[in-house]
Scaffold this motif. Structure first.
Motif, mmCIF file in Angstrom:
data_model
loop_
_atom_site.group_PDB
_atom_site.id
_atom_site.type_symbol
_atom_site.label_atom_id
_atom_site.label_comp_id
_atom_site.label_asym_id
_atom_site.label_seq_id
_atom_site.Cartn_x
_atom_site.Cartn_y
_atom_site.Cartn_z
ATOM 1 N N LYS A 1 7.015 7.635 11.858
ATOM 2 C CA LYS A 1 5.604 7.651 12.246
ATOM 3 C C LYS A 1 4.790 7.151 11.064
ATOM 4 O O LYS A 1 4.882 7.682 9.964
ATOM 5 C CB LYS A 1 5.169 9.068 12.615
ATOM 6 C CG LYS A 1 3.756 9.147 13.186
ATOM 7 C CD LYS A 1 3.359 10.576 13.457
ATOM 8 C CE LYS A 1 2.765 11.083 12.178
ATOM 9 N NZ LYS A 1 1.983 12.238 12.169
ATOM 10 N N LYS A 2 3.995 6.117 11.258
ATOM 11 C CA LYS A 2 3.167 5.573 10.194
ATOM 12 C C LYS A 2 1.986 6.485 9.891
ATOM 13 O O LYS A 2 1.549 7.251 10.740
ATOM 14 C CB LYS A 2 2.642 4.187 10.564
ATOM 15 C CG LYS A 2 3.708 3.128 10.610
ATOM 16 C CD LYS A 2 3.090 1.781 10.871
ATOM 17 C CE LYS A 2 4.134 0.687 10.843
ATOM 18 N NZ LYS A 2 3.537 -0.623 11.046
ATOM 19 N N THR A 3 1.460 6.353 8.664
ATOM 20 C CA THR A 3 0.265 7.087 8.261
ATOM 21 C C THR A 3 -0.917 6.640 9.107
ATOM 22 O O THR A 3 -1.090 5.449 9.381
ATOM 23 C CB THR A 3 -0.028 6.808 6.771
ATOM 24 O OG1 THR A 3 1.100 7.223 6.023
ATOM 25 C CG2 THR A 3 -1.252 7.549 6.302
ATOM 26 N N ASN A 4 -1.736 7.605 9.547
ATOM 27 C CA ASN A 4 -2.935 7.307 10.325
ATOM 28 C C ASN A 4 -4.085 8.140 9.764
ATOM 29 O O ASN A 4 -4.277 9.288 10.145
ATOM 30 C CB ASN A 4 -2.713 7.620 11.805
ATOM 31 C CG ASN A 4 -3.951 7.348 12.640
ATOM 32 O OD1 ASN A 4 -4.967 6.886 12.142
ATOM 33 N ND2 ASN A 4 -3.865 7.633 13.928
ATOM 34 N N ASP B 1 -1.311 15.136 11.332
ATOM 35 C CA ASP B 1 -1.253 13.883 12.085
ATOM 36 C C ASP B 1 -1.589 12.665 11.228
ATOM 37 O O ASP B 1 -1.217 11.550 11.553
ATOM 38 C CB ASP B 1 -2.184 13.938 13.289
ATOM 39 C CG ASP B 1 -1.712 14.929 14.337
ATOM 40 O OD1 ASP B 1 -0.496 15.177 14.411
ATOM 41 O OD2 ASP B 1 -2.561 15.462 15.062
ATOM 42 N N GLN B 2 -2.311 12.878 10.120
ATOM 43 C CA GLN B 2 -2.679 11.766 9.239
ATOM 44 C C GLN B 2 -1.498 11.284 8.411
ATOM 45 O O GLN B 2 -1.408 10.118 8.082
ATOM 46 C CB GLN B 2 -3.817 12.186 8.302
ATOM 47 C CG GLN B 2 -5.135 12.379 9.009
ATOM 48 C CD GLN B 2 -6.205 12.906 8.078
ATOM 49 O OE1 GLN B 2 -5.976 13.133 6.903
ATOM 50 N NE2 GLN B 2 -7.392 13.107 8.616
ATOM 51 N N ASN B 3 -0.599 12.195 8.050
ATOM 52 C CA ASN B 3 0.538 11.849 7.208
ATOM 53 C C ASN B 3 1.641 11.183 8.011
ATOM 54 O O ASN B 3 1.839 11.479 9.173
ATOM 55 C CB ASN B 3 1.107 13.105 6.529
ATOM 56 C CG ASN B 3 0.116 13.709 5.575
ATOM 57 O OD1 ASN B 3 -0.603 12.995 4.885
ATOM 58 N ND2 ASN B 3 0.063 15.022 5.533
ATOM 59 N N GLY B 4 2.349 10.289 7.358
ATOM 60 C CA GLY B 4 3.483 9.645 7.992
ATOM 61 C C GLY B 4 4.695 10.557 7.987
ATOM 62 O O GLY B 4 4.711 11.607 7.359
ATOM 63 N N MET C 1 0.840 -1.189 0.000
ATOM 64 C CA MET C 1 0.000 0.000 0.000
ATOM 65 C C MET C 1 0.880 1.246 0.000
ATOM 66 O O MET C 1 1.796 1.379 0.802
ATOM 67 C CB MET C 1 -0.884 0.008 1.242
ATOM 68 C CG MET C 1 -1.865 1.149 1.255
ATOM 69 S SD MET C 1 -2.998 1.009 2.636
ATOM 70 C CE MET C 1 -2.141 1.982 3.850
ATOM 71 N N LEU C 2 0.615 2.158 -0.951
ATOM 72 C CA LEU C 2 1.362 3.410 -0.976
ATOM 73 C C LEU C 2 0.821 4.341 0.090
ATOM 74 O O LEU C 2 -0.381 4.412 0.303
ATOM 75 C CB LEU C 2 1.251 4.071 -2.347
ATOM 76 C CG LEU C 2 1.885 3.309 -3.494
ATOM 77 C CD1 LEU C 2 1.645 4.060 -4.796
ATOM 78 C CD2 LEU C 2 3.369 3.132 -3.268
ATOM 79 N N GLN C 3 1.708 5.043 0.737
ATOM 80 C CA GLN C 3 1.327 5.980 1.786
ATOM 81 C C GLN C 3 2.018 7.307 1.559
ATOM 82 O O GLN C 3 3.069 7.371 0.932
ATOM 83 C CB GLN C 3 1.731 5.437 3.158
ATOM 84 C CG GLN C 3 1.056 4.154 3.522
ATOM 85 C CD GLN C 3 1.464 3.687 4.904
ATOM 86 O OE1 GLN C 3 2.204 4.355 5.619
ATOM 87 N NE2 GLN C 3 0.986 2.534 5.300
ATOM 88 N N THR C 4 1.423 8.361 2.067
ATOM 89 C CA THR C 4 2.047 9.673 2.010
ATOM 90 C C THR C 4 2.990 9.802 3.188
ATOM 91 O O THR C 4 2.567 9.704 4.331
ATOM 92 C CB THR C 4 0.991 10.788 2.070
ATOM 93 O OG1 THR C 4 0.083 10.604 0.984
ATOM 94 C CG2 THR C 4 1.630 12.155 1.973
ATOM 95 N N ILE C 5 4.251 9.977 2.889
ATOM 96 C CA ILE C 5 5.267 10.116 3.923
ATOM 97 C C ILE C 5 6.039 11.407 3.638
ATOM 98 O O ILE C 5 6.490 11.627 2.527
ATOM 99 C CB ILE C 5 6.262 8.932 3.926
ATOM 100 C CG1 ILE C 5 5.544 7.590 4.076
ATOM 101 C CG2 ILE C 5 7.341 9.123 4.969
ATOM 102 C CD1 ILE C 5 5.013 7.309 5.452
ATOM 103 N N PHE C 6 6.187 12.251 4.645
ATOM 104 C CA PHE C 6 6.907 13.503 4.498
ATOM 105 C C PHE C 6 8.241 13.431 5.223
ATOM 106 O O PHE C 6 8.390 12.697 6.195
ATOM 107 C CB PHE C 6 6.095 14.665 5.070
ATOM 108 C CG PHE C 6 4.911 15.016 4.223
ATOM 109 C CD1 PHE C 6 5.042 15.884 3.159
ATOM 110 C CD2 PHE C 6 3.673 14.474 4.486
ATOM 111 C CE1 PHE C 6 3.961 16.204 2.363
ATOM 112 C CE2 PHE C 6 2.581 14.784 3.703
ATOM 113 C CZ PHE C 6 2.721 15.654 2.637
ATOM 114 N N PHE C 7 9.202 14.207 4.725
ATOM 115 C CA PHE C 7 10.464 14.354 5.436
ATOM 116 C C PHE C 7 11.044 15.723 5.122
ATOM 117 O O PHE C 7 10.649 16.380 4.173
ATOM 118 C CB PHE C 7 11.462 13.238 5.094
ATOM 119 C CG PHE C 7 11.808 13.123 3.641
ATOM 120 C CD1 PHE C 7 12.862 13.848 3.104
ATOM 121 C CD2 PHE C 7 11.099 12.279 2.820
ATOM 122 C CE1 PHE C 7 13.199 13.728 1.774
ATOM 123 C CE2 PHE C 7 11.426 12.151 1.482
ATOM 124 C CZ PHE C 7 12.471 12.878 0.955
#
Length: 63
Positions: free
Chosen positions: A34-37, A45-48, A2-8
């Motif tokens: 922090k995993k996506t929620n 808070d929803q983004n990883g 599953m692709l997730q939105t992750i920021f850095f």
């Protein structure tokens, strides 16, 4: 998978990769801090969140 939105942030990129310019499509390897929620209250808070970023390869067309 599953692709997730992750920021850095740039500060999370390992020092040996700081010279690389990131563009859309650049592949990176990272540790998830922090995993996506998607059920969290705010978008932030929803983004990883990722850290210890390594650049795996450059985008197409670059040397």
């Amino acid at each position: 998978m599953m692709l997730q939105t992750i920021f850095f942030y740039n500060k999370d990129i390992l020092p040996e990769f700081h010279k690389e310019k990131l563009k859309k499509g650049t592949k990176v390897f990272f540790i998830v801090a922090k995993k996506t929620n998607k059920e969290a209250g705010t978008t932030k808070d929803q983004n990883g969140r990722a850290e210890k970023i390594e650049i795996v390869n450059k985008t197409e067309g670059e040397n």
